[in-house]
Design a protein around this motif. Structure first.
Motif, PDB file in Angstrom:
ATOM      1  N   GLU A   1       0.848  -1.197   0.000  1.00  0.00           N
ATOM      2  CA  GLU A   1       0.000   0.000   0.000  1.00  0.00           C
ATOM      3  C   GLU A   1       0.878   1.239   0.000  1.00  0.00           C
ATOM      4  N   VAL A   2       0.490   2.242  -0.771  1.00  0.00           N
ATOM      5  CA  VAL A   2       1.291   3.462  -0.850  1.00  0.00           C
ATOM      6  C   VAL A   2       1.332   4.182   0.496  1.00  0.00           C
ATOM      7  N   LYS A   3       0.270   4.072   1.287  1.00  0.00           N
ATOM      8  CA  LYS A   3       0.249   4.747   2.589  1.00  0.00           C
ATOM      9  C   LYS A   3       1.243   4.127   3.573  1.00  0.00           C
ATOM     10  N   LEU A   4       1.728   2.907   3.300  1.00  0.00           N
ATOM     11  CA  LEU A   4       2.761   2.297   4.124  1.00  0.00           C
ATOM     12  C   LEU A   4       4.160   2.603   3.592  1.00  0.00           C
ATOM     13  N   LEU A   5       4.260   2.835   2.289  1.00  0.00           N
ATOM     14  CA  LEU A   5       5.557   3.105   1.682  1.00  0.00           C
ATOM     15  C   LEU A   5       6.103   4.464   2.115  1.00  0.00           C
ATOM     16  N   ARG A   6       5.264   5.483   2.136  1.00  0.00           N
ATOM     17  CA  ARG A   6       5.722   6.837   2.466  1.00  0.00           C
ATOM     18  C   ARG A   6       6.396   6.925   3.831  1.00  0.00           C
ATOM     19  N   PRO A   7       5.780   6.444   4.914  1.00  0.00           N
ATOM     20  CA  PRO A   7       6.478   6.538   6.208  1.00  0.00           C
ATOM     21  C   PRO A   7       7.715   5.636   6.284  1.00  0.00           C
ATOM     22  N   ALA A   8       7.700   4.511   5.582  1.00  0.00           N
ATOM     23  CA  ALA A   8       8.875   3.636   5.582  1.00  0.00           C
ATOM     24  C   ALA A   8      10.052   4.340   4.918  1.00  0.00           C
ATOM     25  N   VAL A   9       9.788   5.013   3.791  1.00  0.00           N
ATOM     26  CA  VAL A   9      10.838   5.756   3.084  1.00  0.00           C
ATOM     27  C   VAL A   9      11.332   6.909   3.947  1.00  0.00           C
ATOM     28  N   SER A  10      10.415   7.665   4.504  1.00  0.00           N
ATOM     29  CA  SER A  10      10.771   8.828   5.311  1.00  0.00           C
ATOM     30  C   SER A  10      11.643   8.448   6.500  1.00  0.00           C
ATOM     31  N   THR A  11      11.239   7.422   7.221  1.00  0.00           N
ATOM     32  CA  THR A  11      11.992   6.973   8.389  1.00  0.00           C
ATOM     33  C   THR A  11      13.373   6.474   7.995  1.00  0.00           C
ATOM     34  N   LEU A  12      13.430   5.648   6.964  1.00  0.00           N
ATOM     35  CA  LEU A  12      14.713   5.092   6.542  1.00  0.00           C
ATOM     36  C   LEU A  12      15.667   6.175   6.056  1.00  0.00           C
ATOM     37  N   MET A  13      15.166   7.155   5.321  1.00  0.00           N
ATOM     38  CA  MET A  13      16.035   8.221   4.818  1.00  0.00           C
ATOM     39  C   MET A  13      16.491   9.144   5.953  1.00  0.00           C
ATOM     40  N   ASP A  14      15.645   9.376   6.944  1.00  0.00           N
ATOM     41  CA  ASP A  14      16.066  10.157   8.121  1.00  0.00           C
ATOM     42  C   ASP A  14      17.203   9.437   8.853  1.00  0.00           C
ATOM     43  N   LEU A  15      17.065   8.121   9.026  1.00  0.00           N
ATOM     44  CA  LEU A  15      18.118   7.341   9.681  1.00  0.00           C
ATOM     45  C   LEU A  15      19.399   7.335   8.843  1.00  0.00           C
ATOM     46  N   ALA A  16      19.264   7.245   7.523  1.00  0.00           N
ATOM     47  CA  ALA A  16      20.435   7.264   6.639  1.00  0.00           C
ATOM     48  C   ALA A  16      21.163   8.599   6.742  1.00  0.00           C
ATOM     49  N   GLU A  17      20.406   9.687   6.830  1.00  0.00           N
ATOM     50  CA  GLU A  17      21.029  11.003   6.961  1.00  0.00           C
ATOM     51  C   GLU A  17      21.791  11.118   8.284  1.00  0.00           C
ATOM     52  N   ALA A  18      21.170  10.696   9.367  1.00  0.00           N
ATOM     53  CA  ALA A  18      21.830  10.773  10.680  1.00  0.00           C
ATOM     54  C   ALA A  18      23.082   9.891  10.714  1.00  0.00           C
ATOM     55  N   ALA A  19      22.977   8.677  10.176  1.00  0.00           N
ATOM     56  CA  ALA A  19      24.127   7.775  10.165  1.00  0.00           C
ATOM     57  C   ALA A  19      25.244   8.325   9.281  1.00  0.00           C
ATOM     58  N   SER A  20      24.890   8.922   8.154  1.00  0.00           N
ATOM     59  CA  SER A  20      25.894   9.502   7.248  1.00  0.00           C
ATOM     60  C   SER A  20      26.642  10.653   7.922  1.00  0.00           C
ATOM     61  N   LYS A  21      25.916  11.479   8.657  1.00  0.00           N
ATOM     62  CA  LYS A  21      26.559  12.582   9.382  1.00  0.00           C
ATOM     63  C   LYS A  21      27.507  12.049  10.455  1.00  0.00           C
ATOM     64  N   ALA A  22      27.103  10.983  11.136  1.00  0.00           N
ATOM     65  CA  ALA A  22      27.970  10.383  12.160  1.00  0.00           C
ATOM     66  C   ALA A  22      29.224   9.785  11.523  1.00  0.00           C
ATOM     67  N   ILE A  23      29.073   9.150  10.375  1.00  0.00           N
ATOM     68  CA  ILE A  23      30.234   8.592   9.679  1.00  0.00           C
ATOM     69  C   ILE A  23      31.193   9.699   9.281  1.00  0.00           C
ATOM     70  N   GLU A  24      30.667  10.789   8.736  1.00  0.00           N
ATOM     71  CA  GLU A  24      31.515  11.915   8.345  1.00  0.00           C
ATOM     72  C   GLU A  24      32.244  12.514   9.557  1.00  0.00           C
ATOM     73  N   ALA A  25      31.556  12.594  10.685  1.00  0.00           N
ATOM     74  CA  ALA A  25      32.122  13.226  11.872  1.00  0.00           C
ATOM     75  C   ALA A  25      33.146  12.346  12.597  1.00  0.00           C
ATOM     76  N   PHE A  26      32.880  11.030  12.629  1.00  0.00           N
ATOM     77  CA  PHE A  26      33.691  10.167  13.487  1.00  0.00           C
ATOM     78  C   PHE A  26      34.577   9.155  12.759  1.00  0.00           C
ATOM     79  N   ALA A  27      34.253   8.822  11.527  1.00  0.00           N
ATOM     80  CA  ALA A  27      35.084   7.866  10.785  1.00  0.00           C
ATOM     81  C   ALA A  27      36.102   8.637   9.973  1.00  0.00           C
ATOM     82  N   PRO A  28      37.380   8.408  10.208  1.00  0.00           N
ATOM     83  CA  PRO A  28      38.390   9.151   9.446  1.00  0.00           C
ATOM     84  C   PRO A  28      38.312   8.804   7.958  1.00  0.00           C
ATOM     85  N   ALA A  29      38.612   9.789   7.137  1.00  0.00           N
ATOM     86  CA  ALA A  29      38.609   9.584   5.691  1.00  0.00           C
ATOM     87  C   ALA A  29      39.687   8.571   5.329  1.00  0.00           C
TER      88      ALA A  29
END
Length: 107
Positions: A78-106
């Motif tokens: 159902e499309v009404k289930l896809l939207r929150p799943a995408v939103s939540t996953l992309m929010d988590l991906a953004e937070a994890a990406s910022k943590a990787i940039e901040a704490f994992a050396p290049a």
């Protein structure tokens, strides 16, 4: 006979995804600095199980061509289930990406 093979493949895919047809799809590719960052990001996103596993199927994999790219796929019944799943996953991906940039050396 081709239709029968396709039907079997579709049935096997539906069974692997919880048994219900999932016509709504989302796919994203996230480019990271290196394979290590992609693996860290994938592992961070795989910690939380999907809230509706019979209605939303999630796949998070490293790209076969470029191992610094993370491929995220969501299929939903159902499309009404896809939207929150995408939103939540992309929010988590953004937070994890910022943590990787901040704490994992290049590399």
């Amino acid at each position: 006979q081709r239709e029968r093979r396709c039907g079997r493949k579709r049935a096997a895919t539906m069974a692997a995804q919880g048994g219900e047809e999932k016509p709504y799809r989302f796919e994203a590719k996230i480019c990271t600095r290196c394979n290590r960052d992609a693996v860290i990001l994938r592992n961070s996103l795989m910690v939380d199980p999907e809230l509706n596993p019979t209605k939303v199927f999630r796949s998070i994999e490293i790209d076969e061509v470029n191992d610094a790219v993370l491929v995220i796929k969501l299929d939903a019944s159902e499309v009404k289930l896809l939207r929150p799943a995408v939103s939540t996953l992309m929010d988590l991906a953004e937070a994890a990406s910022k943590a990787i940039e901040a704490f994992a050396p290049a590399p």
